[in-house]
Design an enzyme around this catalytic site. Structure first.
Site, short mmCIF file in Angstrom:
data_model
loop_
_atom_site.label_atom_id
_atom_site.label_comp_id
_atom_site.label_asym_id
_atom_site.label_seq_id
_atom_site.Cartn_x
_atom_site.Cartn_y
_atom_site.Cartn_z
N LYS A 1 -3.04 -10.94 -6.41
CA LYS A 1 -4.38 -11.26 -5.88
C LYS A 1 -5.42 -10.30 -6.46
CE LYS A 1 -5.26 -8.48 -1.95
NZ LYS A 1 -5.56 -8.05 -0.68
N LYS B 1 -10.24 -5.20 -4.76
CA LYS B 1 -11.32 -4.27 -5.09
C LYS B 1 -10.79 -2.89 -5.43
CE LYS B 1 -13.10 -4.52 -0.29
NZ LYS B 1 -11.99 -4.49 0.60
N LYS C 1 0.84 -1.21 0.00
CA LYS C 1 0.00 0.00 0.00
C LYS C 1 0.86 1.25 0.00
CE LYS C 1 -4.50 -1.58 1.42
NZ LYS C 1 -5.63 -1.46 2.32
P1 TYM Z 1 -10.41 -6.69 3.02
O1 TYM Z 1 -11.56 -5.75 3.06
O2 TYM Z 1 -9.23 -6.35 2.19
O3 TYM Z 1 -10.88 -8.12 2.59
C1 TYM Z 1 -11.94 -8.77 3.27
C2 TYM Z 1 -11.73 -10.26 3.29
O4 TYM Z 1 -11.60 -10.77 1.96
C3 TYM Z 1 -10.41 -11.53 1.86
N1 TYM Z 1 -9.87 -11.36 0.51
C4 TYM Z 1 -9.67 -12.36 -0.36
N2 TYM Z 1 -9.87 -13.67 -0.27
C5 TYM Z 1 -9.56 -14.42 -1.35
N3 TYM Z 1 -9.07 -13.91 -2.51
C6 TYM Z 1 -8.86 -12.59 -2.65
N4 TYM Z 1 -8.41 -12.09 -3.78
C7 TYM Z 1 -9.17 -11.75 -1.53
N5 TYM Z 1 -9.09 -10.41 -1.33
C8 TYM Z 1 -9.52 -10.19 -0.07
C9 TYM Z 1 -9.48 -10.96 2.91
O5 TYM Z 1 -8.49 -11.87 3.28
C10 TYM Z 1 -10.44 -10.66 4.03
O6 TYM Z 1 -10.69 -11.82 4.79
N6 TYM Z 1 -8.09 -5.87 7.31
C11 TYM Z 1 -9.18 -6.58 6.70
C12 TYM Z 1 -10.53 -6.23 7.32
C13 TYM Z 1 -10.54 -6.39 8.79
C14 TYM Z 1 -10.55 -7.61 9.50
C15 TYM Z 1 -10.56 -7.27 10.87
C16 TYM Z 1 -10.56 -8.95 9.10
C17 TYM Z 1 -10.54 -5.39 9.70
N7 TYM Z 1 -10.57 -5.92 10.94
C18 TYM Z 1 -10.57 -8.24 11.89
C19 TYM Z 1 -10.57 -9.93 10.12
C20 TYM Z 1 -10.58 -9.57 11.46
C21 TYM Z 1 -9.24 -6.21 5.24
O7 TYM Z 1 -8.75 -5.21 4.80
O8 TYM Z 1 -9.94 -7.03 4.48
#
Ligand code: TYM
Length: 331
Positions: free
Chosen positions: A195, A198, A113
């Site tokens: 990966k 979004k 990032k």
């Molecule tokens: P975020 O919003 O980037 O993604 C949300 C969830 O989706 C999963 N993910 C994927 N899984 C498979 N293939 C992909 N290409 C892919 N892209 C994203 C992520 O692993 C995630 O599980 N920091 C976290 C949000 C968060 C969180 C938490 C998660 C905040 N607090 C506490 C767990 C526990 C995040 O940015 O996810």
């Protein structure tokens, strides 16, 4: 026996992709009967990159509506917005005083990032995993269902829990990640070594959960594969085809072997069309439900208000315990 606690969240930083769906949300739904599930909209986390306020608000409602449309049930699970429960920010402060800059600077997501947002490398971007640790530790979560990209953040969370427990006395549950066998890392359609994200600048690289059917089909047709015209799972040599096979398998419930057999001797054109259609069929009813829910803001607000109340009750209890152990005056 007491039920185990599960916590997870998605950031409303964009419309969720099918990566977010298969890596996280789809699995959350299945856990609701077995665990005490707590699912959050990680809106505080989104501030680590610049947001347009009106868009952030609209996307937060959209994400909530998608959660519900996918089958998260506010009668079974606690569903809330992170910014509605102030203890997340408060615990982050405490944990910050036990976290070393070096630990945060080596996080892959921070490095990625920072490279992408070189003009805005803020403290929040670096501190992101500590806020995530607070999310999880506040609720005593045993399990955290996530995609593979969040595994490193879970490791920091575990380290911080152990560090606090050792310095004071056992307080936090040391949580475990739950990473699905299939779909833990859905790859970009334009560069299958990266990966799916979004926030990718190239909209052809990802499928949003709210993409129109014709766009979904078109994006899959343009997906980068290879020139050998054989539908075979081989991540090393055929990352594009392997990614599509994984997506097809998850969205149809067929095994990868069954899918390989189905497309034996057939061209990539036919295969990509089938992958697109499988995804369209799963997303169609979800989007219909989501649209209906978005028309009822009063209901969505009620879900959030109930969620806030339940989450805050638990978070306050944990934070009080932490403050007491640290030595703050209790009134
Ligand atoms: P975020 O919003 O980037 O993604 C949300 C969830 O989706 C999963 N993910 C994927 N899984 C498979 N293939 C992909 N290409 C892919 N892209 C994203 C992520 O692993 C995630 O599980 N920091 C976290 C949000 C968060 C969180 C938490 C998660 C905040 N607090 C506490 C767990 C526990 C995040 O940015 O996810």
């Amino acid at each position: 026996m007491e039920r185990k606690v599960m916590f997870s969240a998605v950031q409303p930083s964009g419309i969720p992709t099918i990566g977010n769906y298969v890596g996280a949300i789809k699995n959350w739904v299945q856990f609701q009967d077995e665990y005490d599930c707590i699912y959050s909209l990680a809106d505080l986390h989104t501030l680590t990159v610049k947001q347009v306020p009106a868009e952030l608000r609209a996307r937060s409602y959209e994400l909530l509506a998608l959660y519900l449309a996918c089958g998260l049930d506010p009668e079974k699970s606690i569903i809330f917005a992170q910014s509605h429960v102030p203890q997340h920010a408060e615990l982050t402060w405490v944990l910050n005083t036990m976290t070393y800059p070096g630990e945060l600077a080596r996080m892959t997501q921070f490095k990625d990032k920072s490279a992408h947002h070189a003009e805005n490398i803020n403290m929040g971007l670096m501190d992101y995993p500590v806020l995530m640790a607070s999310d999880i530790l506040l609720y005593g979560a045993h399990y955290v269902p996530i995609g593979a990209d969040q595994k490193q953040h879970l490791e920091i969370t575990r380290d911080l829990a152990i560090r606090f427990n050792n310095r004071y006395s056992p307080t936090f549950v040391v949580p475990e990640p739950l990473i699905p066998k299939m779909g833990a890392r859905v790859m970009s359609l334009q560069d299958p070594t990266k990966k799916m994200s979004k926030s990718d600048e190239n909209v052809n690289a990802f499928i949003s959960m709210t993409d129109k059917p014709e766009d979904i089909i078109r994006k899959f047709k343009r997906a980068v594969t290879d020139s050998d015209m054989c539908v075979k799972y081989d991540v090393e040599n055929k990352p594009g085809v392997s990614n599509l096979l994984t997506i097809y398998s998850i969205f149809t419930g067929k095994t990868v072997e069954e899918a390989e057999r189905e497309f034996e001797g057939k061209g990539y054109g036919e295969f990509k069309q089938a992958v697109g259609e499988a995804v369209v069929e799963v997303l169609r009813p979800i989007n219909e439900k989501k649209e209906a829910l978005l028309k009822d803001k009063a209901y969505l607000n009620k879900v959030l208000a109930d969620g806030k109340q339940k989450a805050e009750y638990l978070a306050r209890k944990m934070l009080n315990k932490v403050y007491k152990k640290i030595g703050f005056i209790q009134l």
